[in-house]
Design a protein around this motif. Structure first.
Motif, PDB file in Angstrom:
ATOM      1  N   ALA A  75       3.698   2.516   7.336  1.00  0.00           N
ATOM      2  CA  ALA A  75       3.411   1.100   7.101  1.00  0.00           C
ATOM      3  C   ALA A  75       3.141   0.461   8.455  1.00  0.00           C
ATOM      4  O   ALA A  75       3.836   0.748   9.429  1.00  0.00           O
ATOM      5  N   ILE A  76       2.115  -0.375   8.540  1.00  0.00           N
ATOM      6  CA  ILE A  76       1.841  -1.098   9.777  1.00  0.00           C
ATOM      7  C   ILE A  76       2.103  -2.577   9.528  1.00  0.00           C
ATOM      8  O   ILE A  76       1.667  -3.147   8.512  1.00  0.00           O
ATOM      9  N   LEU A  77       2.846  -3.174  10.417  1.00  0.00           N
ATOM     10  CA  LEU A  77       3.238  -4.576  10.292  1.00  0.00           C
ATOM     11  C   LEU A  77       2.048  -5.466   9.952  1.00  0.00           C
ATOM     12  O   LEU A  77       1.002  -5.399  10.606  1.00  0.00           O
ATOM     13  N   PHE A  78       2.193  -6.303   8.951  1.00  0.00           N
ATOM     14  CA  PHE A  78       1.151  -7.269   8.619  1.00  0.00           C
ATOM     15  C   PHE A  78       1.340  -8.487   9.515  1.00  0.00           C
ATOM     16  O   PHE A  78       2.297  -9.249   9.372  1.00  0.00           O
ATOM     17  N   SER A  79       0.434  -8.636  10.466  1.00  0.00           N
ATOM     18  CA  SER A  79       0.527  -9.742  11.404  1.00  0.00           C
ATOM     19  C   SER A  79      -0.816  -9.898  12.095  1.00  0.00           C
ATOM     20  O   SER A  79      -1.840  -9.441  11.575  1.00  0.00           O
ATOM     21  N   PRO A 108       0.807  -1.223   0.000  1.00  0.00           N
ATOM     22  CA  PRO A 108       0.000   0.000   0.000  1.00  0.00           C
ATOM     23  C   PRO A 108       0.843   1.277   0.000  1.00  0.00           C
ATOM     24  O   PRO A 108       0.408   2.315  -0.507  1.00  0.00           O
ATOM     25  N   ILE A 109       2.048   1.176   0.570  1.00  0.00           N
ATOM     26  CA  ILE A 109       2.933   2.342   0.569  1.00  0.00           C
ATOM     27  C   ILE A 109       3.380   2.641  -0.860  1.00  0.00           C
ATOM     28  O   ILE A 109       3.397   3.791  -1.303  1.00  0.00           O
ATOM     29  N   ARG A 110       3.725   1.595  -1.585  1.00  0.00           N
ATOM     30  CA  ARG A 110       4.154   1.783  -2.977  1.00  0.00           C
ATOM     31  C   ARG A 110       3.017   2.317  -3.849  1.00  0.00           C
ATOM     32  O   ARG A 110       3.227   3.191  -4.698  1.00  0.00           O
ATOM     33  N   GLU A 160      13.516  -1.696   3.591  1.00  0.00           N
ATOM     34  CA  GLU A 160      12.948  -1.251   2.320  1.00  0.00           C
ATOM     35  C   GLU A 160      12.121   0.024   2.431  1.00  0.00           C
ATOM     36  O   GLU A 160      11.879   0.694   1.429  1.00  0.00           O
ATOM     37  N   LEU A 161      11.692   0.367   3.634  1.00  0.00           N
ATOM     38  CA  LEU A 161      10.833   1.531   3.810  1.00  0.00           C
ATOM     39  C   LEU A 161      11.661   2.806   3.684  1.00  0.00           C
ATOM     40  O   LEU A 161      12.738   2.924   4.269  1.00  0.00           O
ATOM     41  N   SER A 214       6.912   6.213   8.297  1.00  0.00           N
ATOM     42  CA  SER A 214       6.968   5.615   9.635  1.00  0.00           C
ATOM     43  C   SER A 214       6.618   4.139   9.578  1.00  0.00           C
ATOM     44  O   SER A 214       5.933   3.682   8.660  1.00  0.00           O
ATOM     45  N   LEU A 215       7.071   3.427  10.596  1.00  0.00           N
ATOM     46  CA  LEU A 215       6.743   2.006  10.744  1.00  0.00           C
ATOM     47  C   LEU A 215       6.000   1.820  12.063  1.00  0.00           C
ATOM     48  O   LEU A 215       6.491   2.210  13.121  1.00  0.00           O
ATOM     49  N   ILE A 216       4.815   1.240  11.977  1.00  0.00           N
ATOM     50  CA  ILE A 216       3.956   1.039  13.135  1.00  0.00           C
ATOM     51  C   ILE A 216       3.943  -0.439  13.517  1.00  0.00           C
ATOM     52  O   ILE A 216       3.728  -1.302  12.672  1.00  0.00           O
TER      53      ILE A 216
END
Length: 213
Positions: free
Chosen positions: A68-72, A59-61, A127-128, A133-135
């Motif tokens: 970006a929020i961790l996919f988990s 989704p960022i791309r 890669e970000l 930001s990374l959530i």
């Protein structure tokens, strides 16, 4: 460069507010559906660190979101305890929570178990772009206990025994995520809103204070 979301959290006014969405990696994206097909199912996608990182970044791309929020998923501590998590299509557990599961847990073994998440975060962070930001996130103890017992009334007697163990597992999960330079972390404890004020003060607030110190 200060990231847009961190500026917003600091109360700084910006010409364009930062944008991210819950579940922004999902089946509305054709590239997500293609990646999930490679994995086979939702859990396999989460456990595959490279593919989980890929769908986190998609989704960022495509849209240029500011985070970006961790996919988990929040339920992996329960899977670690031995409840055998499945999705069909929502979460179900093949085994009921038991006193034996709680008494035999090992925090070092959990760290090894959850390493797929650690590796995913390393891939994402590598890669970000620097302006994104990374959530990270975990479930809250009360919410995890709710999931563990909602279809098993017998397990509901294990609250006092289970909650400290869930708190330890969640705290370890948070430590692992923070090691990967996440910018913020969310605690999803939606079931806590069903507690009265006294129980909320007793079972929710102390844990939040502990992890924020």
């Amino acid at each position: 460069m200060t990231k847009s979301i961190l500026k917003a959290l600091a109360g700084e006014k910006q010409k364009v507010p930062p944008i991210w969405m819950m579940r922004q990696a999902g089946r509305y994206l054709p590239e997500y559906r293609e990646t999930r097909a490679k994995a086979g199912d939702f859990l396999s996608l989460c456990y595959n660190s490279e593919l989980a990182a890929e769908v986190t970044l998609q989704p960022i791309r495509r849209y240029g979101f500011d985070a970006a929020i961790l996919f988990s998923d929040i339920l992996f501590p329960l899977d670690y305890l031995g409840m055998s998590l499945k999705f069909n299509p929502g979460p179900i557990f093949e085994k009921n929570l038991s006193s034996k599961m709680i008494s035999e847990f090992n925090i070092d073994e959990f760290e090894s178990f959850i390493d797929f998440q650690n590796i995913s975060l390393k891939h994402i962070r590598n890669e970000l772009s620097n302006d994104k930001s990374l959530i990270g996130f975990t479930g809250g103890p009360v919410t995890l206990y709710h999931f563990a017992t909602r279809n098993n009334p017998v397990s509901q007697t294990l609250f006092q025994q289970t909650l400290p163990v869930l708190e330890m597992l969640i705290q370890k999960n948070i430590q692992i995520q923070l090691q990967n330079d996440i910018d913020l972390l969310m605690i999803f404890d939606t079931e806590a809103n069903k507690l009265n004020d006294k129980d909320f003060d007793e079972f929710v607030i102390p844990f939040l204070v502990k992890i924020c110190i």
